[in-house]
Scaffold this active site. Structure first.
Site, PDB file in Angstrom:
ATOM      1  N   ASN A 120      35.952  55.788  54.664  1.00  0.00           N
ATOM      2  CA  ASN A 120      36.163  55.393  53.272  1.00  0.00           C
ATOM      3  C   ASN A 120      35.708  53.960  53.003  1.00  0.00           C
ATOM      4  O   ASN A 120      35.934  53.068  53.818  1.00  0.00           O
ATOM      5  CB  ASN A 120      37.646  55.532  52.919  1.00  0.00           C
ATOM      6  CG  ASN A 120      38.110  56.973  52.996  1.00  0.00           C
ATOM      7  OD1 ASN A 120      37.349  57.884  52.698  1.00  0.00           O
ATOM      8  ND2 ASN A 120      39.346  57.171  53.427  1.00  0.00           N
ATOM      9  N   THR A 178      20.136  55.467  33.675  1.00  0.00           N
ATOM     10  CA  THR A 178      20.848  55.033  32.476  1.00  0.00           C
ATOM     11  C   THR A 178      21.804  56.192  32.206  1.00  0.00           C
ATOM     12  O   THR A 178      21.452  57.354  32.442  1.00  0.00           O
ATOM     13  CB  THR A 178      19.917  54.804  31.267  1.00  0.00           C
ATOM     14  OG1 THR A 178      19.248  56.034  30.977  1.00  0.00           O
ATOM     15  CG2 THR A 178      18.866  53.730  31.555  1.00  0.00           C
ATOM     16  N   HIS A 179      23.007  55.865  31.788  1.00  0.00           N
ATOM     17  CA  HIS A 179      24.070  56.882  31.604  1.00  0.00           C
ATOM     18  C   HIS A 179      24.350  57.638  32.905  1.00  0.00           C
ATOM     19  O   HIS A 179      24.792  58.780  32.878  1.00  0.00           O
ATOM     20  CB  HIS A 179      23.717  57.888  30.500  1.00  0.00           C
ATOM     21  CG  HIS A 179      23.140  57.259  29.277  1.00  0.00           C
ATOM     22  ND1 HIS A 179      23.913  56.814  28.228  1.00  0.00           N
ATOM     23  CD2 HIS A 179      21.863  56.941  28.944  1.00  0.00           C
ATOM     24  CE1 HIS A 179      23.136  56.282  27.292  1.00  0.00           C
ATOM     25  NE2 HIS A 179      21.885  56.335  27.706  1.00  0.00           N
ATOM     26  N   SER A 228      40.613  58.264  57.582  1.00  0.00           N
ATOM     27  CA  SER A 228      41.731  58.888  56.888  1.00  0.00           C
ATOM     28  C   SER A 228      42.735  59.335  57.932  1.00  0.00           C
ATOM     29  O   SER A 228      42.363  59.723  59.035  1.00  0.00           O
ATOM     30  CB  SER A 228      41.223  60.083  56.093  1.00  0.00           C
ATOM     31  OG  SER A 228      42.266  61.018  55.896  1.00  0.00           O
ATOM     32  N   LYS A 250      49.968  27.653  38.226  1.00  0.00           N
ATOM     33  CA  LYS A 250      49.501  27.509  39.604  1.00  0.00           C
ATOM     34  C   LYS A 250      49.307  28.820  40.346  1.00  0.00           C
ATOM     35  O   LYS A 250      48.251  29.044  40.952  1.00  0.00           O
ATOM     36  CB  LYS A 250      50.445  26.594  40.379  1.00  0.00           C
ATOM     37  CG  LYS A 250      50.301  25.192  39.843  1.00  0.00           C
ATOM     38  CD  LYS A 250      51.245  24.217  40.422  1.00  0.00           C
ATOM     39  CE  LYS A 250      51.249  22.994  39.532  1.00  0.00           C
ATOM     40  NZ  LYS A 250      51.684  23.278  38.129  1.00  0.00           N
ATOM     41  N   TYR A 254      52.995  17.922  27.169  1.00  0.00           N
ATOM     42  CA  TYR A 254      53.335  18.712  28.347  1.00  0.00           C
ATOM     43  C   TYR A 254      54.575  19.570  28.101  1.00  0.00           C
ATOM     44  O   TYR A 254      55.549  19.129  27.504  1.00  0.00           O
ATOM     45  CB  TYR A 254      53.590  17.791  29.556  1.00  0.00           C
ATOM     46  CG  TYR A 254      54.054  18.578  30.773  1.00  0.00           C
ATOM     47  CD1 TYR A 254      53.126  19.173  31.619  1.00  0.00           C
ATOM     48  CD2 TYR A 254      55.410  18.778  31.017  1.00  0.00           C
ATOM     49  CE1 TYR A 254      53.540  19.931  32.704  1.00  0.00           C
ATOM     50  CE2 TYR A 254      55.833  19.539  32.105  1.00  0.00           C
ATOM     51  CZ  TYR A 254      54.892  20.107  32.941  1.00  0.00           C
ATOM     52  OH  TYR A 254      55.311  20.859  34.001  1.00  0.00           O
ATOM     53  N   LYS A 266      36.440  61.537  57.541  1.00  0.00           N
ATOM     54  CA  LYS A 266      36.283  60.533  56.482  1.00  0.00           C
ATOM     55  C   LYS A 266      35.942  59.129  56.977  1.00  0.00           C
ATOM     56  O   LYS A 266      36.430  58.685  58.004  1.00  0.00           O
ATOM     57  CB  LYS A 266      37.599  60.431  55.673  1.00  0.00           C
ATOM     58  CG  LYS A 266      37.920  61.638  54.854  1.00  0.00           C
ATOM     59  CD  LYS A 266      36.974  61.852  53.694  1.00  0.00           C
ATOM     60  CE  LYS A 266      37.226  60.883  52.583  1.00  0.00           C
ATOM     61  NZ  LYS A 266      38.285  61.306  51.671  1.00  0.00           N
ATOM     62  N   GLU A 270      36.115  49.288  47.347  1.00  0.00           N
ATOM     63  CA  GLU A 270      37.160  49.802  46.443  1.00  0.00           C
ATOM     64  C   GLU A 270      38.202  48.728  46.145  1.00  0.00           C
ATOM     65  O   GLU A 270      38.645  48.557  45.011  1.00  0.00           O
ATOM     66  CB  GLU A 270      37.844  51.023  47.069  1.00  0.00           C
ATOM     67  CG  GLU A 270      36.986  52.261  47.045  1.00  0.00           C
ATOM     68  CD  GLU A 270      37.622  53.401  47.827  1.00  0.00           C
ATOM     69  OE1 GLU A 270      37.893  54.432  47.227  1.00  0.00           O
ATOM     70  OE2 GLU A 270      37.870  53.254  49.042  1.00  0.00           O
TER      71      GLU A 270
HETATM   72  N1  ARG Z   1      55.902  20.820  38.810  1.00  0.00           N
HETATM   73  C1  ARG Z   1      55.493  20.396  37.515  1.00  0.00           C
HETATM   74  C2  ARG Z   1      54.301  21.210  37.045  1.00  0.00           C
HETATM   75  O1  ARG Z   1      53.741  21.888  37.809  1.00  0.00           O
HETATM   76  C3  ARG Z   1      55.123  18.948  37.528  1.00  0.00           C
HETATM   77  C4  ARG Z   1      55.262  18.267  36.215  1.00  0.00           C
HETATM   78  C5  ARG Z   1      56.686  18.168  35.833  1.00  0.00           C
HETATM   79  N2  ARG Z   1      56.885  17.378  34.692  1.00  0.00           N
HETATM   80  C6  ARG Z   1      58.022  17.377  34.015  1.00  0.00           C
HETATM   81  N3  ARG Z   1      58.095  16.647  32.999  1.00  0.00           N
HETATM   82  N4  ARG Z   1      59.021  18.155  34.348  1.00  0.00           N
HETATM   83  O2  ARG Z   1      53.906  21.199  35.901  1.00  0.00           O
END
Ligand code: ARG
Length: 495
Positions: free
Chosen positions: A311, A175-176, A303, A351, A343, A309, A316
């Site tokens: 590593n 601990t610590h 290294s 993404k 939206y 070394k 890491e």
């Molecule tokens: N490529 C767009 C996205 O990833 C798809 C949806 C686009 N919709 C729109 N109304 N422009 O969100």
């Protein structure tokens, strides 16, 4: 391909229309998009990764449109045929992804229309890219969560294997980062198994909320066509444990919600934090000052200047990549902040962080399962090349820091002393041992008795590392009997 289909495909003007849409979306626009804006708004070079989900979603949608009499059976057949060809083209690398067509959805739809004509143009009936992209991301992530579940299991099995071989190996528990009490190395490994078990449960929970169908919400308000959303959900396997279809219940929420992605990234972040803690320990344990373990050479690097070394680059990097995944969580959660319903294009930014989180987590789990547990040798059926443990170094270290001081206090309590008094008495004994540069167990009985007359010969049993370990026999404790019980529990669970 029938003659009629071939003719309709060959004469289709629509692909060209879509192809040039980036110059001007429709008759409404008086000037084309600038090249810079095209590049800025296009997502195809990263979202093309969703192509399988996109095609699966489109096929399920088309099947339902036909079943509902919204498109003809012939159009449905043409769409299926076109999608089969597109699948082949993408798999073989022949598919030409076009920046001008902005994203994966428009690229596939344009190619479909080029291949099958008007049927391709009918696919988007009762659908918008808004509910389409939400569906694609959910479908794609569901598959990735399943793979992550498998990897988490593999890593747990690796850790359980190492634990099983090291139940009786004693290292100082800290601990610590100060020597605290002796613990079984198997027990220590099983602590991580508990963490990864919870991570797997979190992933399964996120999967439940991810596996819900947005399609049918259209742009934001639903649609005028008599869609059968539950049919689509069933086709796509978006069903609960009883096989009942699960469909987003509010169209505005369905197209704009990304909390499934945020939740996933949060679960991934926690999982990476657990990997990072393990990394930190591996790094410390394999430093010369500890020498508790070794990891196989293939996970280390040398290294360029210091020939001696080796590593621990992999742990890491895992520790470093944890920062990257936590960063993605911050990115995604901030992305949602301030978005009005429904939206907004902001969501396209979900993404890259999501994809990178998945890639980083999967690679990390895979490499850790192998680094800890070794690789399967097909000749022997055994895993080989996992971490190597140095029990002597661990025990030596445990002997250095008065790890059994609590045991001496407990010994005195059992003789009738109040715990606080026992604690104070032992502090004097530790001070004396430190002055003599020896362990408590090396102090002669007469010296120990000078701290308390009730100390007898049997004290040495409780001052030994093994005695101390065996004594911690409460549920969840480090006594080998408990560790074996936990091992059996995990074995059953992971079988
Ligand atoms: N490529 C767009 C996205 O990833 C798809 C949806 C686009 N919709 C729109 N109304 N422009 O969100």
């Amino acid at each position: 391909m029938s003659k009629a289909q071939a003719t309709s495909a060959d004469s289709a003007p629509s692909h060209n229309q879509l192809d040039t849409k980036a110059q001007a979306w429709s008759a409404l626009f008086s000037e084309p998009m600038s090249d810079l804006v095209k590049r800025y708004t296009s997502s195809v070079f990263f979202d093309k990764r969703l192509w399988q989900a996109d095609i699966a979603g489109s096929l399920a949608h088309a099947e339902m449109l036909a079943a509902q009499g919204i498109i003809s059976a012939e159009d449905h057949a043409s769409i299926q045929r076109g999608m089969a060809q597109i699948t082949q083209e993408i798999e073989s690398g022949a598919f030409e992804w076009k920046l001008d067509l902005e994203d994966v959805h428009l690229n596939i739809e344009a190619r479909l229309t080029q291949l099958v004509g008007d049927a391709g143009k009918r696919l988007h009936t009762g659908r918008s890219r808004n509910d389409q992209v939400a569906t694609d991301v959910r479908l794609w992530l569901r598959g990735e969560i399943d793979l992550i579940g498998d990897l988490l299991k593999e890593l747990q099995v690796s850790l359980v294997n190492v634990a099983e071989q090291n139940v009786e190996v004693i290292l100082p528990g800290f601990t610590h980062l100060q020597v605290a009490q002796p613990v079984s190395f198997g027990h220590h490994m099983l602590a991580y198994v508990e963490m990864f078990k919870r991570d797997a449960e979190r992933m399964a929970d996120v999967r439940r909320r991810t596996n819900v169908l947005p399609l049918g919400s259209a742009a934001l308000a639903g649609t005028t066509y008599p869609l059968d959303r539950e049919r689509v959900a069933k086709t796509l396997g978006m069903v609960d444990a009883n096989g009942t279809p699960v469909v987003c219940q509010n169209s505005l929420d369905a197209v704009s919600d990304r909390d499934f992605a945020i939740e996933f990234t949060a679960a991934a972040s926690l999982c990476m934090v657990h990997v990072s803690r393990l990394s930190e320990e591996l790094i410390i344990w394999m430093s010369q000052n500890f020498g508790f373990i070794k990891i196989a050479d293939r996970f280390t690097t040398g290294s360029s200047i210091m020939p001696q070394k080796k590593n621990p680059d992999v742990p890491e990097l895992a520790r470093g990549k944890t920062g990257r995944v936590v960063g993605h969580l911050m990115g995604l959660i901030t992305l949602m902040k301030g978005q009005p319903l429904a939206y907004n294009k902001d969501n396209q930014e979900d993404k890259e962080p999501l994809f990178d989180t998945v890639d980083t987590l999967k690679d990390t789990l895979r490499i850790f399962a192998e680094m800890v547990g070794g690789q399967l040798n097909p000749a022997t059926g055994q895993k080989e090349g996992g971490i190597t443990v140095n029990p002597q170094a661990m025990e030596q270290a445990a002997l250095k820091g008065y790890a059994t001081a609590t045991d001496l206090a407990d010994y005195l309590v059992k003789k009738g002393l109040p715990f606080r008094d026992a604690h104070e008495t032992v502090a004097h004994a530790v001070k004396a041992a430190a002055t003599h540069a020896c362990d408590l167990s090396e102090l002669p009985l007469t010296v120990l008795q000078s701290f308390h007359p009730q100390i007898e010969k049997d004290v040495y049993e409780c001052l030994s590392l093994r005695g101390s370990l065996n004594a911690r026999n409460t549920l969840g404790g480090t006594a080998p009997a408990q560790v074996h019980a936990q091992l059996a529990r995990h074995r059953t669970r992971l079988a």
